[in-house]
Design a protein around this motif. Structure first.
Motif, mmCIF file in Angstrom:
data_model
loop_
_atom_site.group_PDB
_atom_site.id
_atom_site.type_symbol
_atom_site.label_atom_id
_atom_site.label_comp_id
_atom_site.label_asym_id
_atom_site.label_seq_id
_atom_site.Cartn_x
_atom_site.Cartn_y
_atom_site.Cartn_z
ATOM 1 N N GLN A 7 0.643 -1.010 -0.143
ATOM 2 C CA GLN A 7 -0.040 -0.001 -0.152
ATOM 3 C C GLN A 7 0.769 1.152 0.075
ATOM 4 N N ASN A 8 1.809 1.278 0.787
ATOM 5 C CA ASN A 8 2.759 2.274 0.920
ATOM 6 C C ASN A 8 3.615 2.702 -0.665
ATOM 7 N N ALA A 9 4.046 1.464 -1.056
ATOM 8 C CA ALA A 9 4.805 1.792 -2.696
ATOM 9 C C ALA A 9 3.543 2.203 -3.582
ATOM 10 N N ARG A 10 2.473 1.678 -3.492
ATOM 11 C CA ARG A 10 1.299 2.042 -4.495
ATOM 12 C C ARG A 10 0.805 3.568 -4.300
ATOM 13 N N MET A 11 0.664 3.780 -3.007
ATOM 14 C CA MET A 11 0.586 5.217 -2.849
ATOM 15 C C MET A 11 1.591 6.462 -3.111
ATOM 16 N N ALA A 12 2.743 5.963 -2.915
ATOM 17 C CA ALA A 12 3.850 6.786 -3.288
ATOM 18 C C ALA A 12 3.785 7.078 -4.918
ATOM 19 N N GLN A 13 3.883 5.966 -5.519
ATOM 20 C CA GLN A 13 3.913 5.904 -6.923
ATOM 21 C C GLN A 13 2.654 6.666 -7.574
ATOM 22 N N ARG A 14 1.487 6.552 -6.983
ATOM 23 C CA ARG A 14 0.218 7.197 -7.564
ATOM 24 C C ARG A 14 0.498 8.742 -7.092
ATOM 25 N N LEU A 15 0.871 9.400 -6.021
ATOM 26 C CA LEU A 15 1.026 10.609 -5.768
ATOM 27 C C LEU A 15 2.165 11.296 -6.849
ATOM 28 N N LEU A 16 3.321 10.713 -6.957
ATOM 29 C CA LEU A 16 4.261 11.080 -7.859
ATOM 30 C C LEU A 16 3.575 11.493 -9.026
ATOM 31 N N ALA A 17 3.094 10.454 -9.594
ATOM 32 C CA ALA A 17 2.463 10.427 -10.938
ATOM 33 C C ALA A 17 1.259 11.675 -10.949
#
Length: 157
Positions: A110-120
């Motif tokens: 969840q942490n990794a997905r959220m980071a990728q999503r917010l950066l995008a």
């Protein structure tokens, strides 16, 4: 001239420049590193959890949703600057064997997905991602060289 090592602790966000090296050690937490080569400035956040319903009042990295805005604020980056900034994402491992997996996934995922999503969503290009699996990582950012390194290590049983 020697480098100055700056350890970024859990839930902490820091910026660096010059001979500073930002470094953090990650398990299920996720590290978000930002390199702003045009300004010789870097930032690193060590995020514990993916999101909070409330916005932190001060720069914070407890939640991924607070970490990215905190980093950008500390770096003095406006939305128009985002295209100049590059990101590195590391961590998000499964360091303990869960009794049962939640329907929304493991906390590291969840942490990794959220980071990728917010950066995008912010328009910040991820130049390297090393997430998931069962091994921890150390993320280092050399602010002078504007380079990063991700070192993996196995968990002890």
């Amino acid at each position: 001239m020697n480098n100055q090592d700056l350890h970024v602790k859990m839930c902490e966000v820091r910026t660096g420049s010059g001979r500073q090296v930002l470094r953090t050690t990650l398990g299920s937490c996720v590290g978000i590193g930002l390199l702003w080569r045009g300004r010789d400035l870097c930032g690193l956040a060590h995020c514990l959890l993916p999101e909070s319903a409330l916005r932190a009042p001060a720069p914070s990295a407890k939640y991924v949703t607070d970490a990215l805005p905190s980093l950008l604020q500390l770096m003095g980056a406006a939305h128009a600057d985002h295209a100049e900034i590059e990101a590195v994402v590391a961590g998000g491992a499964c360091m303990v064997q869960p009794v049962r997996v939640a329907p929304y996934g493991l906390i590291g995922e969840q942490n990794a997905r959220m980071a990728q999503r917010l950066l995008a969503e912010a328009g910040i290009r991820v130049i390297h991602a090393d997430t998931g699996g069962t091994h921890g990582r150390q993320l280092s950012i050399d602010c002078h060289a504007q380079q990063f390194a991700v070192r993996t290590f196995e968990r002890f049983h």
